[in-house]
Design a protein around this motif. Sequence first.
Motif, PDB file in Angstrom:
ATOM      1  N   LEU A   1       0.821  -1.213   0.000  1.00 35.83           N
ATOM      2  CA  LEU A   1       0.000   0.000   0.000  1.00 35.83           C
ATOM      3  C   LEU A   1       0.859   1.269   0.000  1.00 35.83           C
ATOM      4  CD1 LEU A   1      -2.822  -1.133   2.430  1.00 35.83           C
ATOM      5  CD2 LEU A   1      -3.108  -0.554   0.002  1.00 35.83           C
ATOM      6  N   LEU A   2       1.934   1.272   0.778  1.00 31.37           N
ATOM      7  CA  LEU A   2       2.812   2.440   0.779  1.00 31.37           C
ATOM      8  C   LEU A   2       3.378   2.683  -0.623  1.00 31.37           C
ATOM      9  CD1 LEU A   2       4.684   1.941   4.173  1.00 31.37           C
ATOM     10  CD2 LEU A   2       3.045   3.761   3.618  1.00 31.37           C
ATOM     11  N   GLU A   3       3.759   1.617  -1.301  1.00 30.60           N
ATOM     12  CA  GLU A   3       4.268   1.731  -2.668  1.00 30.60           C
ATOM     13  C   GLU A   3       3.165   2.206  -3.608  1.00 30.60           C
ATOM     14  OE1 GLU A   3       7.086   1.878  -5.441  1.00 30.60           O
ATOM     15  OE2 GLU A   3       7.530   1.157  -3.415  1.00 30.60           O
ATOM     16  N   GLN A   4       1.991   1.585  -3.533  1.00 28.39           N
ATOM     17  CA  GLN A   4       0.871   1.908  -4.415  1.00 28.39           C
ATOM     18  C   GLN A   4       0.483   3.376  -4.324  1.00 28.39           C
ATOM     19  OE1 GLN A   4      -2.583  -0.593  -3.788  1.00 28.39           O
ATOM     20  NE2 GLN A   4      -3.940   0.804  -4.860  1.00 28.39           N
ATOM     21  N   PHE A   5       0.549   3.947  -3.124  1.00 26.45           N
ATOM     22  CA  PHE A   5       0.119   5.322  -2.925  1.00 26.45           C
ATOM     23  C   PHE A   5       1.276   6.322  -2.897  1.00 26.45           C
ATOM     24  CE2 PHE A   5      -3.632   3.003  -1.770  1.00 26.45           C
ATOM     25  CZ  PHE A   5      -4.645   3.812  -2.265  1.00 26.45           C
TER      26      PHE A   5
ATOM     27  N   ARG B   1      -4.003  12.500   2.777  1.00 27.05           N
ATOM     28  CA  ARG B   1      -5.229  12.002   2.149  1.00 27.05           C
ATOM     29  C   ARG B   1      -4.978  10.653   1.487  1.00 27.05           C
ATOM     30  NH1 ARG B   1     -10.031  12.502   3.904  1.00 27.05           N
ATOM     31  NH2 ARG B   1     -11.592  12.657   2.323  1.00 27.05           N
ATOM     32  N   ARG B   2      -3.829  10.495   0.837  1.00 25.68           N
ATOM     33  CA  ARG B   2      -3.503   9.204   0.215  1.00 25.68           C
ATOM     34  C   ARG B   2      -3.358   8.117   1.273  1.00 25.68           C
ATOM     35  NH1 ARG B   2       0.306  12.344  -2.804  1.00 25.68           N
ATOM     36  NH2 ARG B   2       2.000  11.144  -1.897  1.00 25.68           N
ATOM     37  N   LEU B   3      -2.766   8.461   2.431  1.00 24.19           N
ATOM     38  CA  LEU B   3      -2.644   7.487   3.514  1.00 24.19           C
ATOM     39  C   LEU B   3      -4.016   7.124   4.069  1.00 24.19           C
ATOM     40  CD1 LEU B   3      -0.809   5.758   5.296  1.00 24.19           C
ATOM     41  CD2 LEU B   3      -0.577   7.737   6.835  1.00 24.19           C
ATOM     42  N   ASP B   4      -4.917   8.101   4.157  1.00 25.75           N
ATOM     43  CA  ASP B   4      -6.294   7.809   4.579  1.00 25.75           C
ATOM     44  C   ASP B   4      -6.919   6.731   3.697  1.00 25.75           C
ATOM     45  OD1 ASP B   4      -7.134   9.253   6.863  1.00 25.75           O
ATOM     46  OD2 ASP B   4      -7.345  11.097   5.695  1.00 25.75           O
ATOM     47  N   VAL B   5      -6.741   6.866   2.377  1.00 26.55           N
ATOM     48  CA  VAL B   5      -7.306   5.880   1.452  1.00 26.55           C
ATOM     49  C   VAL B   5      -6.621   4.527   1.645  1.00 26.55           C
ATOM     50  CG1 VAL B   5      -7.695   5.288  -0.972  1.00 26.55           C
ATOM     51  CG2 VAL B   5      -7.992   7.656  -0.205  1.00 26.55           C
TER      52      VAL B   5
ATOM     53  N   LEU C   1      -7.523  19.702  -1.050  1.00 23.89           N
ATOM     54  CA  LEU C   1      -6.334  19.344  -1.817  1.00 23.89           C
ATOM     55  C   LEU C   1      -6.083  20.382  -2.907  1.00 23.89           C
ATOM     56  CD1 LEU C   1      -6.847  15.491  -2.304  1.00 23.89           C
ATOM     57  CD2 LEU C   1      -5.579  16.679  -0.502  1.00 23.89           C
ATOM     58  N   ASP C   2      -4.801  20.640  -3.186  1.00 19.47           N
ATOM     59  CA  ASP C   2      -4.484  21.561  -4.268  1.00 19.47           C
ATOM     60  C   ASP C   2      -4.799  20.880  -5.604  1.00 19.47           C
ATOM     61  OD1 ASP C   2      -2.089  20.214  -5.395  1.00 19.47           O
ATOM     62  OD2 ASP C   2      -1.133  20.773  -3.507  1.00 19.47           O
ATOM     63  N   PRO C   3      -4.892  21.633  -6.702  1.00 24.47           N
ATOM     64  CA  PRO C   3      -5.325  21.062  -7.989  1.00 24.47           C
ATOM     65  C   PRO C   3      -4.503  19.865  -8.469  1.00 24.47           C
ATOM     66  CG  PRO C   3      -5.394  23.447  -8.097  1.00 24.47           C
ATOM     67  CD  PRO C   3      -4.750  23.086  -6.779  1.00 24.47           C
ATOM     68  N   GLU C   4      -3.188  19.908  -8.287  1.00 25.96           N
ATOM     69  CA  GLU C   4      -2.343  18.796  -8.749  1.00 25.96           C
ATOM     70  C   GLU C   4      -2.630  17.525  -7.952  1.00 25.96           C
ATOM     71  OE1 GLU C   4       2.354  17.549  -9.161  1.00 25.96           O
ATOM     72  OE2 GLU C   4       1.844  19.649  -8.829  1.00 25.96           O
ATOM     73  N   VAL C   5      -2.712  17.642  -6.635  1.00 31.57           N
ATOM     74  CA  VAL C   5      -2.979  16.480  -5.780  1.00 31.57           C
ATOM     75  C   VAL C   5      -4.411  15.977  -6.008  1.00 31.57           C
ATOM     76  CG1 VAL C   5      -3.086  15.664  -3.395  1.00 31.57           C
ATOM     77  CG2 VAL C   5      -1.258  17.211  -4.101  1.00 31.57           C
TER      78      VAL C   5
ATOM     79  N   ASP D   1      -7.079  10.166 -10.364  1.00 30.51           N
ATOM     80  CA  ASP D   1      -6.389   9.089 -11.074  1.00 30.51           C
ATOM     81  C   ASP D   1      -6.349   7.822 -10.230  1.00 30.51           C
ATOM     82  OD1 ASP D   1      -5.940  10.776 -13.235  1.00 30.51           O
ATOM     83  OD2 ASP D   1      -3.843  11.190 -12.696  1.00 30.51           O
ATOM     84  N   GLU D   2      -6.075   7.971  -8.933  1.00 27.84           N
ATOM     85  CA  GLU D   2      -6.017   6.812  -8.037  1.00 27.84           C
ATOM     86  C   GLU D   2      -7.378   6.149  -7.922  1.00 27.84           C
ATOM     87  OE1 GLU D   2      -4.555   3.803  -6.128  1.00 27.84           O
ATOM     88  OE2 GLU D   2      -3.271   5.399  -6.888  1.00 27.84           O
ATOM     89  N   ILE D   3      -8.440   6.919  -7.858  1.00 31.40           N
ATOM     90  CA  ILE D   3      -9.800   6.362  -7.806  1.00 31.40           C
ATOM     91  C   ILE D   3     -10.066   5.546  -9.057  1.00 31.40           C
ATOM     92  CG2 ILE D   3     -12.261   6.969  -7.840  1.00 31.40           C
ATOM     93  CD1 ILE D   3     -11.441   9.363  -5.951  1.00 31.40           C
TER      94      ILE D   3
END
Length: 193
Positions: free
Chosen positions: A119-123, A142-146, A166-170, A176-178
Motif C-alpha cells: 500500500l505504501l508503494e501503491q500510494f 489524504r492518500r494514507l487515509d485511502v 487538496l491543491d489542484p495537482e494532488v 487518477d487513483e480512484i
Amino acid sequence: MAAIEAEGLSKQYPNDVQALDGLSFQVREGTVFGLLGPNGAGKSTTVKILTTLSLPDAGGASVAGIDVLKQPAKVREAIGVVSQTGGLDREATGRENLRLQGQVHGLGGRSLEARISELLEQFGLADAGKRLVREYSGGMQRRLDVALALVHQPKVLFLDEPTTGLDPEVRSEMWDEIGRLKNLGLTVLLTTH
C-alpha cells in the motif's frame, strides 16, 4: 450484480431537518458511483447509513449483498471508509497507522507487513512510511487515509469528499487513483460537490 442497494431511505434530524426523503439507487460491482450535491443535500447522511454509522428512519439498504440493518458487523468487514476529516494518528508513522488499522481488522504477521509495504508503494508513500504523519503534506495524508481504508482488502470503498482541501495537482492525482482502484475491480462510492 449490485454492490450497493438503497431503497426508500429516509432520515430526519431534530428541528424537522429532512436529510433524506425516500432515496433509492443501485451501484453495480466494480464501478465508481458519485453522490453529487451541495452541502446539506444528504450525501454524508447516506454514507453514514450505508456504513452502519447511522440508522435510517425508513427504508433499507445492502452493501456487498449484506443487509446494513440486520448484519452491520458483516457490512463493516466488507467495506473501507474514508471520512471527510480522516482518521490518521498524526503522532505515529504512516507504517504504524497502517499496521494498527490492519490489526483492528484481525490481520498480523508477515502478510500484514507485506500488505503495508504494498500500500505504501501503491500510494507513493514508500519513502515516507517511517516518518511521522504530522510531517506529511495534506495530499500525502489524504492518500494514507485511502490506504488505511484498503488495508483489509474491502469489496466496497466509501470516500466522503475525497478531494476536499487538496491543491489542484494532488486533486488530479486522487482522481487518477480512484480510477486505478476501479480498474482493480473495487466498487467505489464517493461524495463530492
